[in-house]
Design a protein around this motif. Structure first.
Motif, PDB file in Angstrom:
ATOM      1  N   GLY A   1     -48.691 -72.403 -19.597  1.00  0.00           N
ATOM      2  CA  GLY A   1     -47.780 -73.264 -19.145  1.00  0.00           C
ATOM      3  C   GLY A   1     -47.205 -74.376 -20.100  1.00  0.00           C
ATOM      4  N   PHE A   2     -47.998 -74.985 -20.695  1.00  0.00           N
ATOM      5  CA  PHE A   2     -47.598 -75.910 -21.850  1.00  0.00           C
ATOM      6  C   PHE A   2     -46.591 -75.119 -22.941  1.00  0.00           C
ATOM      7  N   GLY A   3     -47.179 -74.130 -23.297  1.00  0.00           N
ATOM      8  CA  GLY A   3     -46.328 -73.490 -24.533  1.00  0.00           C
ATOM      9  C   GLY A   3     -45.083 -73.147 -23.818  1.00  0.00           C
ATOM     10  N   LYS A   4     -44.670 -72.612 -22.625  1.00  0.00           N
ATOM     11  CA  LYS A   4     -43.536 -72.382 -21.946  1.00  0.00           C
ATOM     12  C   LYS A   4     -42.620 -73.460 -21.972  1.00  0.00           C
ATOM     13  N   TYR A   5     -43.271 -74.575 -21.475  1.00  0.00           N
ATOM     14  CA  TYR A   5     -42.557 -75.676 -21.343  1.00  0.00           C
ATOM     15  C   TYR A   5     -41.973 -76.343 -22.896  1.00  0.00           C
ATOM     16  N   ASN A   6     -42.859 -76.413 -23.752  1.00  0.00           N
ATOM     17  CA  ASN A   6     -42.356 -76.577 -25.020  1.00  0.00           C
ATOM     18  C   ASN A   6     -41.372 -75.703 -25.569  1.00  0.00           C
ATOM     19  N   SER A   7     -41.656 -74.373 -25.300  1.00  0.00           N
ATOM     20  CA  SER A   7     -40.334 -73.477 -25.953  1.00  0.00           C
ATOM     21  C   SER A   7     -39.071 -73.827 -25.161  1.00  0.00           C
ATOM     22  N   ALA A   8     -38.980 -74.148 -23.816  1.00  0.00           N
ATOM     23  CA  ALA A   8     -37.909 -74.522 -22.900  1.00  0.00           C
ATOM     24  C   ALA A   8     -37.234 -75.717 -23.510  1.00  0.00           C
ATOM     25  N   ILE A   9     -38.206 -76.905 -23.820  1.00  0.00           N
ATOM     26  CA  ILE A   9     -37.704 -78.020 -24.531  1.00  0.00           C
ATOM     27  C   ILE A   9     -36.931 -77.838 -25.902  1.00  0.00           C
ATOM     28  N   LYS A  10     -37.691 -76.778 -26.839  1.00  0.00           N
ATOM     29  CA  LYS A  10     -36.827 -76.834 -28.014  1.00  0.00           C
ATOM     30  C   LYS A  10     -35.798 -75.877 -27.828  1.00  0.00           C
ATOM     31  N   SER A  11     -35.696 -74.827 -26.830  1.00  0.00           N
ATOM     32  CA  SER A  11     -34.534 -74.060 -26.648  1.00  0.00           C
ATOM     33  C   SER A  11     -33.536 -74.888 -26.355  1.00  0.00           C
ATOM     34  N   ARG A  12     -33.708 -75.994 -25.481  1.00  0.00           N
ATOM     35  CA  ARG A  12     -32.717 -76.908 -24.983  1.00  0.00           C
ATOM     36  C   ARG A  12     -32.090 -77.809 -25.947  1.00  0.00           C
ATOM     37  N   GLU A  13     -33.127 -78.094 -26.757  1.00  0.00           N
ATOM     38  CA  GLU A  13     -32.758 -79.174 -27.954  1.00  0.00           C
ATOM     39  C   GLU A  13     -31.863 -78.428 -28.955  1.00  0.00           C
ATOM     40  N   ASN A  14     -32.343 -77.212 -29.324  1.00  0.00           N
ATOM     41  CA  ASN A  14     -31.211 -76.306 -30.115  1.00  0.00           C
ATOM     42  C   ASN A  14     -30.069 -76.008 -29.509  1.00  0.00           C
ATOM     43  N   GLN A  15     -29.900 -75.740 -28.213  1.00  0.00           N
ATOM     44  CA  GLN A  15     -28.419 -75.556 -27.584  1.00  0.00           C
ATOM     45  C   GLN A  15     -27.613 -77.001 -27.876  1.00  0.00           C
ATOM     46  N   LEU A  16     -28.416 -78.021 -27.479  1.00  0.00           N
ATOM     47  CA  LEU A  16     -27.684 -79.407 -27.624  1.00  0.00           C
ATOM     48  C   LEU A  16     -27.359 -79.563 -29.038  1.00  0.00           C
ATOM     49  N   GLU A  17     -28.167 -79.363 -29.923  1.00  0.00           N
ATOM     50  CA  GLU A  17     -27.537 -79.574 -31.297  1.00  0.00           C
ATOM     51  C   GLU A  17     -26.393 -78.617 -31.810  1.00  0.00           C
TER      52      GLU A  17
END
Length: 183
Positions: A24-40
Motif C-alpha cells: 500500500g505504501f509503494g502504491k501511495y508513493n508511486s501515485a504521489i510521484k505520478s502526480r508530481e510528474n504530471q504537475l511538473e
C-alpha cells in the motif's frame, strides 16, 4: 492450537499485514510521484505556451511597427511613390545627370513586395552626404544594398546606389510621413 502454532500464526499474520502495508505504501508513493510528474509536465507546458504567447505578442507589435514604416501595399503605387520620393531626394541633394530607375519587384512569401531601384548621378562630397542623410532620415523599410563612388575627371564623384525597399501587402496606400526618431 498450542503455543507454538499460535505464535506462528501471529507471525504469519504480522508478515501478511506488513506486506500489505508495504504494498500500500509503494502504491501511495508511486501515485504521489505520478502526480508530481504530471504537475511538473503541466508547469513546463504552461511555461512553453506563455513563451510562445509572448513571442506572438512581440511579433505582432513588430509587424505593427513595420506596417507604419512600409511603402504602400499596392506594388504599383509603392513603386511610383517611392520612385518620386527618390527623384525629389536626388533633386534636393543637387545630383547632376541624375537617373532613378525602378528595376524589378517580386513578391516574397506572400507577405511583402521587394522593390529594387537604382540611382545614378554626379555630385560633390557635401551633396553625397546630404543624399545619405536624407535617405537614412526617412523611416521607410528600405536600405542601400550597394554603393559605388568613383572620382570624376571634372571633380566630385559619380554615385551609383542599388536600393531595396519593402511594401507589405497589407499596408496603407500612402508613404509613411514620420522621420527616423534617432536623427
Amino acid at each position: 492450537m498450542n503455543e507454538r502454532e499460535r505464535f506462528l500464526s501471529i507471525l504469519v499474520a504480522g508478515l501478511l499485514v506488513a506486506t500489505g502495508v508495504w504494498w500500500g505504501f509503494g502504491k501511495y508513493n508511486s501515485a504521489i510521484k505520478s502526480r508530481e510528474n504530471q504537475l511538473e509536465q503541466l508547469v513546463t507546458t504552461q511555461m512553453q505556451l506563455n513563451e510562445k504567447r509572448l513571442q506572438g505578442e512581440f511579433a505582432n507589435r513588430q509587424m505593427g511597427e513595420y506596417m507604419l514604416r512600409s511603402l504602400p501595399g499596392d506594388p504599383e503605387q509603392a513603386q511610383s511613390q517611392y520612385q518620386q520620393w527618390l527623384l525629389d531626394l536626388v533633386h534636393d541633394s543637387d545630383l547632376t545627370e541624375a537617373l532613378v530607375d525602378a528595376n524589378s519587384s517580386r513578391t516574397i512569401g506572400g507577405l511583402y513586395q521587394l522593390l529594387d531601384f537604382r540611382v545614378r548621378g554626379n555630385s560633390d562630397v557635401p551633396g553625397v552626404i546630404r543624399l545619405m542623410h536624407a535617405f537614412y532620415s526617412k523611416d521607410y523599410l528600405h536600405r542601400i544594398r550597394d554603393l559605388s563612388l568613383r572620382r570624376n575627371r571634372q571633380g566630385g564623384f559619380q554615385l551609383e546606389l542599388s536600393i531595396d525597399a519593402i511594401a507589405l501587402l497589407g499596408a496603407t496606400d500612402e508613404l509613411p510621413v514620420r522621420e527616423d526618431p534617432s536623427w
